[in-house]
Design a protein around this motif. Structure first.
Motif, PDB file in Angstrom:
ATOM      1  N   LEU A  42      18.225  59.898  -9.293  1.00 20.18           N
ATOM      2  CA  LEU A  42      19.447  59.398  -8.672  1.00 20.18           C
ATOM      3  C   LEU A  42      20.639  60.310  -8.938  1.00 20.18           C
ATOM      4  O   LEU A  42      21.352  60.714  -8.011  1.00 20.18           O
ATOM      5  CB  LEU A  42      19.740  57.984  -9.175  1.00 20.18           C
ATOM      6  CG  LEU A  42      21.007  57.323  -8.614  1.00 20.18           C
ATOM      7  CD1 LEU A  42      20.912  57.163  -7.105  1.00 20.18           C
ATOM      8  CD2 LEU A  42      21.234  55.969  -9.287  1.00 20.18           C
ATOM      9  N   ILE A  58      19.155  52.836  -2.066  1.00 20.05           N
ATOM     10  CA  ILE A  58      19.756  52.294  -3.283  1.00 20.05           C
ATOM     11  C   ILE A  58      20.577  51.050  -2.949  1.00 20.05           C
ATOM     12  O   ILE A  58      21.038  50.874  -1.817  1.00 20.05           O
ATOM     13  CB  ILE A  58      20.637  53.341  -4.016  1.00 20.05           C
ATOM     14  CG1 ILE A  58      21.902  53.645  -3.224  1.00 20.05           C
ATOM     15  CG2 ILE A  58      19.851  54.610  -4.293  1.00 20.05           C
ATOM     16  CD1 ILE A  58      22.867  54.566  -3.986  1.00 20.05           C
ATOM     17  N   VAL A 104      16.885  51.499  -7.206  1.00 21.83           N
ATOM     18  CA  VAL A 104      16.558  52.758  -6.536  1.00 21.83           C
ATOM     19  C   VAL A 104      15.117  52.720  -6.047  1.00 21.83           C
ATOM     20  O   VAL A 104      14.194  52.401  -6.810  1.00 21.83           O
ATOM     21  CB  VAL A 104      16.739  53.962  -7.494  1.00 21.83           C
ATOM     22  CG1 VAL A 104      16.419  55.268  -6.777  1.00 21.83           C
ATOM     23  CG2 VAL A 104      18.139  53.987  -8.070  1.00 21.83           C
TER      24      VAL A 104
END
Length: 415
Positions: free
Chosen positions: A146, A237, A140
């Protein structure tokens, strides 16, 4: 007399395991496993679930796995280095980038991706369509959490060679979703993906680009400025460690994550063999809302999208933000309004008023007595209806009778 509280034999003092050290060891093992086999490999995922990532790595390195093909692949990979050393270097490089690795043992893990456990594509013959296991780790880049970012997310995907029509629709959807508090997820490619990301950014909302390469080398390079904006206002990501190249097969591996990480997927334009259609097929396979924006039947960019609508009864045709919100939003709270033409004054008429209006000739005038006879009503009743029609500017009084008003004098009633 002996002391009852005195220990009769020496007992070794065992240090309490440090949870942070345990998590670091788990994370190292998961990164090493991801390096040994491509993301989505079922045998590695099952081994990890059964023994835990640390023991699974030990077994894999010892060749203690029943899958011969996996053993062969791991043996070949070991020629490139020691998995734990590679993983440690990757984690260190990740930290230098200002990025992070998130694993299922972290609180920040998006739990919905586990739905990939039930992903099975009918008639799958290619390895890429068979190896669809949930991810072992996700890199990430960006400051947003996230799991929280993906908690309310919609994927908008489609053709790279998008038409102006497709680009407009994707931009509007990206803007509208972000404006309503939804995260817009796509693959960062040219065309529809980039339009959806930009729409979300222009609305001041969150957007996530799911990459098929390392988060330190976003692809395509032509979208570098877009990726910079996404890092500042959203997330990049990937399931591949920094430095990983955007190999062709990785885009299809990546697509399953887009489908599983979001509440639904919208397809805006796709040619017959478009990879974007595979994202929608994966969404259908895990029972996520799968939505298709129709396009011109004369456009090659509509073929794949329209075929999905024909082949899959559960795919839904959507024509804008209200339809999308109805599919992914709260039951009973996000219903799309029915499509209606603007209401006209005559839509407000009761049956008898409508009869009187219809009794009037298209040209010329009629008196109340003749109108009453034509409409089948008594004169007094007809006069009351004529007064109503006159108030609505549908008729005018002229030469002792009544006539239909000119169209330009009839105002349209707003909805």
């Amino acid at each position: 007399m002996s002391n009852p509280h005195r220990a009769t034999s020496a007992e070794p003092i065992r240090p309490t395991p440090d949870p942070l050290d345990e998590l670091a060891e788990i994370k190292l093992a998961r990164v090493a496993l991801t390096w040994l086999a491509e993301p989505g490999t079922w045998s590695v995922y099952r081994l990890t679930n059964e023994y835990g990532p640390v023991d699974a790595l030990d077994r894999l390195l010892a060749g203690d796995v029943p899958d011969r093909r996996l053993r062969t692949a791991v043996a070949a990979r070991l020629a490139a280095g020691d998995p734990r050393e590679v993983a440690a270097a990757a984690i260190a490089h990740t930290e230098r980038l200002g990025a992070r690795v998130v694993v299922p043992e972290d609180d920040d893990w998006p739990s919905q991706v586990r739905d990939l456990e039930r992903l099975s594509l009918p008639g799958a013959e290619r390895k890429i369509d068979q190896e669809t296991a949930p991810p072992l780790a996700i890199w990430v880049r960006g400051q947003w959490p996230l799991a929280e970012t993906l908690d309310r997310a919609v994927a908008v995907v489609g053709a790279r060679a998008a038409s102006p029509y497709g680009g407009y629709v994707a931009t509007e959807l990206g803007y509208g979703l972000a404006d309503r508090g939804w995260t817009v997820v796509s693959g960062g490619a040219h065309g529809i993906d980039a339009a959806a990301h930009r729409g979300a950014l222009n609305a001041g909302g969150l957007t996530v680009a799911v990459l098929a390469c390392g988060v330190d080398r976003p692809y395509p390079v032509g979208n570098s400025s877009l990726f910079d904006r996404i890092v500042e206002s959203g997330l990049l990501i990937s399931e591949w460690m920094p430095g990983a190249e955007p190999l062709r097969h990785r885009f299809l591996i990546r697509n399953r994550l887009i489908a599983a990480a979001t509440a639904g997927t919208v397809l805006v334009e796709a040619a017959a063999r478009s990879g974007a259609t595979q994202t929608l097929r994966r969404a259908l396979a895990i029972n996520r809302p799968a939505m298709v924006v129709p396009g011109p039947v004369t456009s090659a960019m509509s073929v794949g999208a329209h075929e999905l609508l024909r082949e899959h009864p559960r795919s839904r045709l959507v024509t804008g933000l209200p339809h999308v919100l109805e599919e992914v939003g709260r039951i009973g709270a996000d219903l799309a309004p029915l499509a209606r033409a603007p209401r006209q004054p005559r839509d407000l008429l009761d049956d008898e008023s409508a009869l009187v209006l219809e009794a009037l000739p298209r040209r010329g005038t009629l008196g109340p007595d003749e109108l009453a006879a034509r409409a089948g009503l008594d004169v007094r009743h007809t006069l009351r209806k004529l007064a109503l029609l006159e108030d609505l500017d549908l008729i005018v009084r002229r030469d002792g009778g009544y006539a239909i008003a000119a169209p330009s004098s009839r105002p349209t009633t707003a909805r």
